[in-house]
Design a protein around this motif. Structure first.
Motif, PDB file in Angstrom:
ATOM      1  N   ARG A   1       0.826  -1.209   0.000  1.00 35.26           N
ATOM      2  CA  ARG A   1       0.000   0.000   0.000  1.00 35.26           C
ATOM      3  C   ARG A   1       0.860   1.259   0.000  1.00 35.26           C
TER       4      ARG A   1
ATOM      5  N   ASP B   1       2.230   1.658  -3.427  1.00 33.32           N
ATOM      6  CA  ASP B   1       1.196   2.128  -4.354  1.00 33.32           C
ATOM      7  C   ASP B   1       0.930   3.623  -4.176  1.00 33.32           C
ATOM      8  N   HIS B   2       0.868   4.086  -2.941  1.00 31.94           N
ATOM      9  CA  HIS B   2       0.666   5.518  -2.689  1.00 31.94           C
ATOM     10  C   HIS B   2       1.842   6.330  -3.217  1.00 31.94           C
ATOM     11  N   TYR B   3       3.038   5.827  -2.991  1.00 34.49           N
ATOM     12  CA  TYR B   3       4.234   6.501  -3.491  1.00 34.49           C
ATOM     13  C   TYR B   3       4.175   6.591  -5.018  1.00 34.49           C
TER      14      TYR B   3
ATOM     15  N   ASN C   1       1.589   6.432  -7.044  1.00 36.26           N
ATOM     16  CA  ASN C   1       0.530   7.352  -7.470  1.00 36.26           C
ATOM     17  C   ASN C   1       0.938   8.800  -7.252  1.00 36.26           C
ATOM     18  N   SER C   2       1.579   9.084  -6.136  1.00 36.76           N
ATOM     19  CA  SER C   2       2.012  10.458  -5.850  1.00 36.76           C
ATOM     20  C   SER C   2       3.042  10.933  -6.861  1.00 36.76           C
TER      21      SER C   2
END
Length: 104
Positions: free
Chosen positions: A7, A10-12, A14-15
């Motif tokens: 997770r 994934d956030h990294y 997307n950012s």
């Protein structure tokens, strides 16, 4: 099952993708932002907005924020369809969507 590590990754990802896209579109984004403060952007031809009740508290929170900012808010005395609301406003719509009934 996603792990915390996946997770975070994934956030990294997307950012970084969002920042990369913003950099690639820097000039159009800046122009859009600047134009949003022009007098033409502030003027609109809308005289009323119709807000449908989506069955959660967000609608009422939104109405309360509008009131806090001095926006006149009214509610329908009974459930109406979108077609009925547009007819009251002098516009015709093809949709037939129930609108909210707000206790004022």
């Amino acid at each position: 099952m996603l792990t915390l590590r996946q997770r975070v990754f994934d956030h990294y990802t997307n950012s970084i993708s969002t920042v990369r896209t913003a950099v690639e579109n820097r000039q159009p984004l800046l122009s859009y932002f600047r134009n949003s403060f022009t007098e033409d952007a502030r003027k609109g031809n809308a005289e009323a907005f119709i807000i449908a009740d989506n069955g959660n508290d967000y609608t009422y929170e939104f109405v309360n924020i509008l009131r806090q900012h001095g926006v006149e808010v009214g509610g329908a005395a009974e459930n109406v369809t979108l077609d009925d609301a547009y007819k009251l406003l002098g516009t015709v719509s093809r949709e037939n969507v129930p609108l909210m009934r707000v206790a004022l």
